[in-house]
Design a protein around this motif. Structure first.
Motif, PDB file in Angstrom:
ATOM      1  N   ASN A 121     -15.453  28.662  -5.962  1.00 19.29           N
ATOM      2  CA  ASN A 121     -14.999  28.306  -7.302  1.00 19.29           C
ATOM      3  C   ASN A 121     -14.150  29.448  -7.852  1.00 19.29           C
ATOM      4  N   ASP A 136     -20.402  16.314 -14.383  1.00 17.55           N
ATOM      5  CA  ASP A 136     -20.711  17.650 -13.858  1.00 17.55           C
ATOM      6  C   ASP A 136     -20.591  17.706 -12.328  1.00 17.55           C
ATOM      7  N   ASP A 152     -21.992  23.427  -9.511  1.00 21.88           N
ATOM      8  CA  ASP A 152     -22.262  24.116 -10.777  1.00 21.88           C
ATOM      9  C   ASP A 152     -21.372  25.344 -10.865  1.00 21.88           C
ATOM     10  N   THR A 153     -20.679  25.502 -11.966  1.00 25.27           N
ATOM     11  CA  THR A 153     -19.755  26.611 -12.115  1.00 25.27           C
ATOM     12  C   THR A 153     -19.953  27.304 -13.462  1.00 25.27           C
ATOM     13  N   ASP A 154     -19.774  28.627 -13.488  1.00 24.96           N
ATOM     14  CA  ASP A 154     -19.854  29.396 -14.720  1.00 24.96           C
ATOM     15  C   ASP A 154     -18.496  29.565 -15.376  1.00 24.96           C
ATOM     16  N   LEU A 155     -17.445  29.076 -14.729  1.00 28.78           N
ATOM     17  CA  LEU A 155     -16.096  29.174 -15.283  1.00 28.78           C
ATOM     18  C   LEU A 155     -15.901  28.112 -16.362  1.00 28.78           C
ATOM     19  N   THR A 206     -11.532  25.342 -13.929  1.00 28.58           N
ATOM     20  CA  THR A 206     -12.308  25.495 -12.708  1.00 28.58           C
ATOM     21  C   THR A 206     -11.591  24.812 -11.545  1.00 28.58           C
TER      22      THR A 206
END
Length: 246
Positions: free
Chosen positions: A156, A112, A135-138, A143
Motif C-alpha cells: 500500500n 473497505d 486495511d490501510t492507514d493511508l 491509497t
C-alpha cells in the motif's frame, strides 16, 4: 487378407486428409493485441505493454500520470499467480534493476476493499507483503498499490506522494476469425481426393493382375443351409421310396 499395398494406400489417404484438414482449420481463431505502434506482449487472455524511457533511464510517474501513459488502456491488473510471476520475470528485459509497478487498483471506502479498475471486481488473488492488506492507514482517497519486482509482493502506498518507476498497461486480447477458405484451396481438396482414389484403383488393379486367384468373385462361395441333404443323399432316399411302393 489386406495386402501391404492396400495398407500403403490407406495410410497415404489419411496423411493427405490430415494435411488438408490442418490447412483448412489453421488460424480459425487468432488472438491479437492492439496495433497502435507500441509493443504489446500476449500472455493468457491479456496483452501487456511495458512503458520505458530512453536506454539506461528509468522514468518515474505518479499514479495519475501513469494512467495517462496508457492512453485509455488499463493499468496492470494481476488476477493470478501466473500473471504476477510473468510480470516479475519479464521486467528485467525492460528495466535495469528492481522497480515498483503501479497496479490498477482503487480503494472502495464503502466496502473497505480494493477493487480492480478494469471491471470493478474485488481481489480474489492477493500477494501482500508483510504489513500490507486491504486495511490501510493511508487516506482513503490517496491509497494505491505497487508491485515490487524484487519480491513479487504488493504494498500500500500513497497515490500522490510516491513516484513508482514502472508502468505496465494492459488490455484484453481481441479474438478474430480467419477468412473463409478460397476457391483454389477447395479445388485442391477435390483434386487431391480424386488422385487418391485413382492411385488406389491402380494399385488394386495391379494386385489383381499379379494374383489372379485372389479375385473378389473367387471369395464368394455357395454354402447350403445347415443340415440340408446333398444331391447323392437325395437320390438314395428317392430310390428307397420307390422300392417300398407295392
Amino acid at each position: 487378407m489386406v495386402s501391404c499395398r492396400d495398407c500403403h494406400s490407406y495410410a497415404l489417404f489419411n496423411v493427405v486428409l490430415f494435411f488438408l484438414n490442418s490447412h483448412l482449420t489453421r488460424g480459425q481463431d487468432n488472438a491479437d493485441c492492439p496495433a497502435d505502434g507500441r509493443t504489446w506482449l500476449p500472455f493468457g487472455v491479456n496483452c501487456y505493454h511495458f512503458v520505458h524511457g530512453a536506454e539506461d533511464v528509468t522514468k518515474t510517474y505518479a499514479f495519475d500520470a501513469a494512467k495517462l501513459m496508457c492512453g485509455g488502456y488499463d493499468l496492470l491488473t494481476v488476477k493470478s499467480a501466473q500473471e504476477n510471476d510473468y510480470i516479475v520475470n519479464y521486467s528485467p528485459n525492460v528495466w535495469k534493476g528492481n522497480v515498483n509497478i503501479w497496479l490498477g487498483l482503487h480503494y472502495d471506502s464503502d466496502d473497505d476493499v480494493f477493487r480492480w479498475n478494469d471491471d470493478d471486481s474485488v481481489l480474489l488473488y492477493k500477494k501482500w507483503e508483510a504489513g500490507g492488506s486491504d486495511d490501510t492507514d493511508l487516506p482513503l482517497m490517496d491509497t494505491c498499490v505497487a508491485l515490487h519486482t524484487s519480491t513479487g509482493k504488493w504494498e500500500n502506498i500513497s497515490c500522490s506522494n510516491e513516484l513508482e518507476n514502472g508502468v505496465v498497461c494492459q488490455t484484453k486480447t481481441v479474438w478474430t476469425s480467419s477468412p473463409k477458405s478460397s476457391p483454389l484451396l477447395s479445388a485442391l481438396v477435390i483434386v487431391s481426393v480424386v488422385l487418391i482414389l485413382v492411385v488406389s484403383a491402380v494399385v488394386w488393379f495391379l494386385q489383381q493382375r499379379n494374383n489372379p486367384g485372389s479375385s473378389v468373385l473367387n471369395l464368394i462361395e455357395y454354402h447350403p443351409p445347415f443340415g440340408s441333404p446333398s444331391s447323392d443323399q437325395t437320390c438314395l432316399v428317392e430310390a428307397e421310396e420307390m422300392e417300398e411302393i407295392p
